[in-house]
Design a protein around this motif. Structure first.
Motif, short mmCIF file in Angstrom:
data_model
loop_
_atom_site.label_atom_id
_atom_site.label_comp_id
_atom_site.label_asym_id
_atom_site.label_seq_id
_atom_site.Cartn_x
_atom_site.Cartn_y
_atom_site.Cartn_z
N LEU A 62 -81.27 13.95 -36.57
CA LEU A 62 -81.04 14.67 -37.81
C LEU A 62 -81.63 16.09 -37.73
O LEU A 62 -81.16 17.00 -38.42
CB LEU A 62 -81.65 13.90 -38.99
CG LEU A 62 -81.23 14.31 -40.38
CD1 LEU A 62 -79.72 14.29 -40.54
CD2 LEU A 62 -81.87 13.40 -41.40
N ASP A 63 -82.61 16.28 -36.87
CA ASP A 63 -83.19 17.61 -36.69
C ASP A 63 -82.17 18.60 -36.14
O ASP A 63 -82.30 19.81 -36.34
CB ASP A 63 -84.41 17.55 -35.78
CG ASP A 63 -84.08 17.03 -34.40
OD1 ASP A 63 -83.44 15.97 -34.29
OD2 ASP A 63 -84.46 17.68 -33.42
N LEU A 64 -81.13 18.10 -35.51
CA LEU A 64 -80.08 18.97 -34.98
C LEU A 64 -79.20 19.56 -36.08
O LEU A 64 -78.44 20.50 -35.84
CB LEU A 64 -79.22 18.21 -33.97
CG LEU A 64 -79.96 17.67 -32.75
CD1 LEU A 64 -79.04 16.82 -31.91
CD2 LEU A 64 -80.57 18.79 -31.95
N ALA A 65 -79.31 19.02 -37.28
CA ALA A 65 -78.54 19.53 -38.41
C ALA A 65 -79.13 20.82 -38.98
O ALA A 65 -78.46 21.52 -39.73
CB ALA A 65 -78.47 18.48 -39.51
N VAL A 66 -80.36 21.10 -38.62
CA VAL A 66 -81.01 22.32 -39.12
C VAL A 66 -80.51 23.51 -38.31
O VAL A 66 -80.69 23.56 -37.10
CB VAL A 66 -82.56 22.21 -39.01
CG1 VAL A 66 -83.22 23.49 -39.51
CG2 VAL A 66 -83.07 21.00 -39.76
N PRO A 67 -79.85 24.46 -38.96
CA PRO A 67 -79.34 25.62 -38.22
C PRO A 67 -80.47 26.48 -37.67
O PRO A 67 -81.54 26.56 -38.27
CB PRO A 67 -78.53 26.38 -39.25
CG PRO A 67 -78.89 25.84 -40.57
CD PRO A 67 -79.55 24.52 -40.37
#
Length: 68
Positions: A62-67
């Motif tokens: 889910l950390d990959l969703a942070v731009p």
């Protein structure tokens, strides 16, 4: 910094989604003031999401969703 985002994210990390994470960050980006502060907030949020994922409280990655 995270304390400003947590009300927008909610109390249950199991319900966090990529859309919710992006929406919360974009909402607070308007009042962040500077790019540097926004970058620091995004870094802190990524670290927090990684911590939650390691504990099994939210989805892995889910950390990959942070731009960036």
């Amino acid at each position: 910094m995270l304390m400003r985002l947590l009300p927008a994210l909610g109390d249950d990390p199991a319900c966090y989604s990529a859309g919710l994470v992006r929406q919360a960050l974009l909402y607070y980006s308007r009042s962040a003031g500077s790019r540097h502060y926004l970058r620091m907030m995004a870094t802190a949020l990524r670290g927090y999401l990684r911590f939650l994922a390691a504990r099994g409280d939210c989805s892995v990655g889910l950390d990959l969703a942070v731009p960036s």
